[in-house]
Motif scaffolding. Structure first.
Motif, PDB file in Angstrom:
ATOM      1  N   PRO A 176       0.823  -1.217   0.000  1.00 50.85           N
ATOM      2  CA  PRO A 176       0.000   0.000   0.000  1.00 50.85           C
ATOM      3  C   PRO A 176       0.856   1.266   0.000  1.00 50.85           C
ATOM      4  N   SER A 177       0.396   2.247  -0.727  1.00 53.93           N
ATOM      5  CA  SER A 177       1.101   3.522  -0.759  1.00 53.93           C
ATOM      6  C   SER A 177       0.730   4.338   0.471  1.00 53.93           C
ATOM      7  N   PRO A 178       1.518   5.351   0.791  1.00 59.54           N
ATOM      8  CA  PRO A 178       1.177   6.197   1.946  1.00 59.54           C
ATOM      9  C   PRO A 178      -0.199   6.857   1.818  1.00 59.54           C
ATOM     10  N   SER A 179      -0.586   7.243   0.598  1.00 60.61           N
ATOM     11  CA  SER A 179      -1.905   7.858   0.425  1.00 60.61           C
ATOM     12  C   SER A 179      -3.021   6.848   0.633  1.00 60.61           C
ATOM     13  N   ALA A 180      -2.813   5.599   0.246  1.00 60.00           N
ATOM     14  CA  ALA A 180      -3.816   4.560   0.479  1.00 60.00           C
ATOM     15  C   ALA A 180      -3.966   4.294   1.967  1.00 60.00           C
ATOM     16  N   VAL A 181      -2.855   4.299   2.681  1.00 58.91           N
ATOM     17  CA  VAL A 181      -2.903   4.092   4.134  1.00 58.91           C
ATOM     18  C   VAL A 181      -3.650   5.245   4.798  1.00 58.91           C
ATOM     19  N   LYS A 182      -3.389   6.486   4.341  1.00 58.23           N
ATOM     20  CA  LYS A 182      -4.073   7.647   4.903  1.00 58.23           C
ATOM     21  C   LYS A 182      -5.572   7.591   4.624  1.00 58.23           C
ATOM     22  N   SER A 183      -5.948   7.229   3.404  1.00 61.13           N
ATOM     23  CA  SER A 183      -7.357   7.118   3.045  1.00 61.13           C
ATOM     24  C   SER A 183      -8.046   6.049   3.884  1.00 61.13           C
ATOM     25  N   ASN A 184      -7.376   4.926   4.069  1.00 59.01           N
ATOM     26  CA  ASN A 184      -7.926   3.846   4.877  1.00 59.01           C
ATOM     27  C   ASN A 184      -8.103   4.294   6.327  1.00 59.01           C
ATOM     28  N   LYS A 185      -7.155   5.028   6.851  1.00 57.39           N
ATOM     29  CA  LYS A 185      -7.229   5.521   8.229  1.00 57.39           C
ATOM     30  C   LYS A 185      -8.408   6.484   8.387  1.00 57.39           C
ATOM     31  N   MET A 186      -8.609   7.359   7.377  1.00 55.94           N
ATOM     32  CA  MET A 186      -9.739   8.282   7.442  1.00 55.94           C
ATOM     33  C   MET A 186     -11.071   7.536   7.438  1.00 55.94           C
ATOM     34  N   MET A 187     -11.171   6.462   6.677  1.00 61.38           N
ATOM     35  CA  MET A 187     -12.405   5.682   6.658  1.00 61.38           C
ATOM     36  C   MET A 187     -12.614   4.943   7.986  1.00 61.38           C
ATOM     37  N   GLN A 188     -11.527   4.537   8.630  1.00 58.54           N
ATOM     38  CA  GLN A 188     -11.664   3.935   9.960  1.00 58.54           C
ATOM     39  C   GLN A 188     -12.176   4.952  10.968  1.00 58.54           C
ATOM     40  N   TYR A 189     -11.682   6.184  10.879  1.00 61.99           N
ATOM     41  CA  TYR A 189     -12.186   7.248  11.753  1.00 61.99           C
ATOM     42  C   TYR A 189     -13.664   7.507  11.485  1.00 61.99           C
ATOM     43  N   ARG A 190     -14.068   7.455  10.216  1.00 59.54           N
ATOM     44  CA  ARG A 190     -15.473   7.667   9.866  1.00 59.54           C
ATOM     45  C   ARG A 190     -16.357   6.620  10.523  1.00 59.54           C
ATOM     46  N   ILE A 191     -15.934   5.384  10.482  1.00 58.90           N
ATOM     47  CA  ILE A 191     -16.711   4.312  11.113  1.00 58.90           C
ATOM     48  C   ILE A 191     -16.784   4.529  12.620  1.00 58.90           C
ATOM     49  N   PHE A 192     -15.691   4.971  13.220  1.00 61.87           N
ATOM     50  CA  PHE A 192     -15.673   5.255  14.658  1.00 61.87           C
ATOM     51  C   PHE A 192     -16.672   6.359  15.002  1.00 61.87           C
ATOM     52  N   PHE A 193     -16.661   7.450  14.229  1.00 62.73           N
ATOM     53  CA  PHE A 193     -17.591   8.552  14.495  1.00 62.73           C
ATOM     54  C   PHE A 193     -19.036   8.139  14.228  1.00 62.73           C
ATOM     55  N   GLN A 194     -19.264   7.275  13.251  1.00 62.51           N
ATOM     56  CA  GLN A 194     -20.614   6.781  13.008  1.00 62.51           C
ATOM     57  C   GLN A 194     -21.105   5.952  14.198  1.00 62.51           C
ATOM     58  N   ALA A 195     -20.238   5.147  14.761  1.00 63.34           N
ATOM     59  CA  ALA A 195     -20.616   4.348  15.930  1.00 63.34           C
ATOM     60  C   ALA A 195     -20.975   5.252  17.100  1.00 63.34           C
ATOM     61  N   ILE A 196     -20.216   6.313  17.283  1.00 59.90           N
ATOM     62  CA  ILE A 196     -20.522   7.266  18.355  1.00 59.90           C
ATOM     63  C   ILE A 196     -21.884   7.916  18.102  1.00 59.90           C
ATOM     64  N   ALA A 197     -22.150   8.321  16.856  1.00 62.48           N
ATOM     65  CA  ALA A 197     -23.426   8.952  16.522  1.00 62.48           C
ATOM     66  C   ALA A 197     -24.593   7.999  16.768  1.00 62.48           C
ATOM     67  N   ILE A 198     -24.438   6.743  16.396  1.00 66.40           N
ATOM     68  CA  ILE A 198     -25.500   5.756  16.627  1.00 66.40           C
ATOM     69  C   ILE A 198     -25.724   5.561  18.117  1.00 66.40           C
ATOM     70  N   PHE A 199     -24.660   5.503  18.887  1.00 69.50           N
ATOM     71  CA  PHE A 199     -24.790   5.351  20.333  1.00 69.50           C
ATOM     72  C   PHE A 199     -25.545   6.536  20.934  1.00 69.50           C
ATOM     73  N   ILE A 200     -25.234   7.749  20.480  1.00 69.03           N
ATOM     74  CA  ILE A 200     -25.914   8.941  21.000  1.00 69.03           C
ATOM     75  C   ILE A 200     -27.393   8.915  20.617  1.00 69.03           C
ATOM     76  N   ILE A 201     -27.712   8.490  19.397  1.00 71.18           N
ATOM     77  CA  ILE A 201     -29.113   8.383  18.979  1.00 71.18           C
ATOM     78  C   ILE A 201     -29.864   7.400  19.859  1.00 71.18           C
TER      79      ILE A 201
END
Length: 78
Positions: free
Chosen positions: A42-67
């Protein structure tokens, strides 16, 4: 209490949108360059993109928990 949770929910939803846009932008800007290089692994940009999507899933889980918490509190008041 519900107003505080609503503000937290709005913040979590904004974080989801920001991380989604950043992850997609990173992916789209660097996908063609990564394909041309043809390097192994994986290239550094692919790793960064993957990390951002992991953060998105984390924030979605927090939003669902708050709902769920808001619905639980609202149901307990009835």
């Amino acid at each position: 209490m519900t107003i505080f949770l609503t503000l937290l929910l709005i913040a979590a939803l904004i974080a989801v949108v920001v991380t989604l846009v950043r992850g997609l932008a990173t992916f789209l800007l660097n996908a063609s360059a990564d394909a041309r290089e043809g390097s192994e692994g994986p290239s550094p940009s692919a790793v960064k993109s993957n990390k951002m999507m992991q953060y998105r899933i984390f924030f979605q889980a927090i939003a669902i928990f708050i709902i769920v918490l808001i619905l639980f509190i609202g149901g307990a008041r009835s």
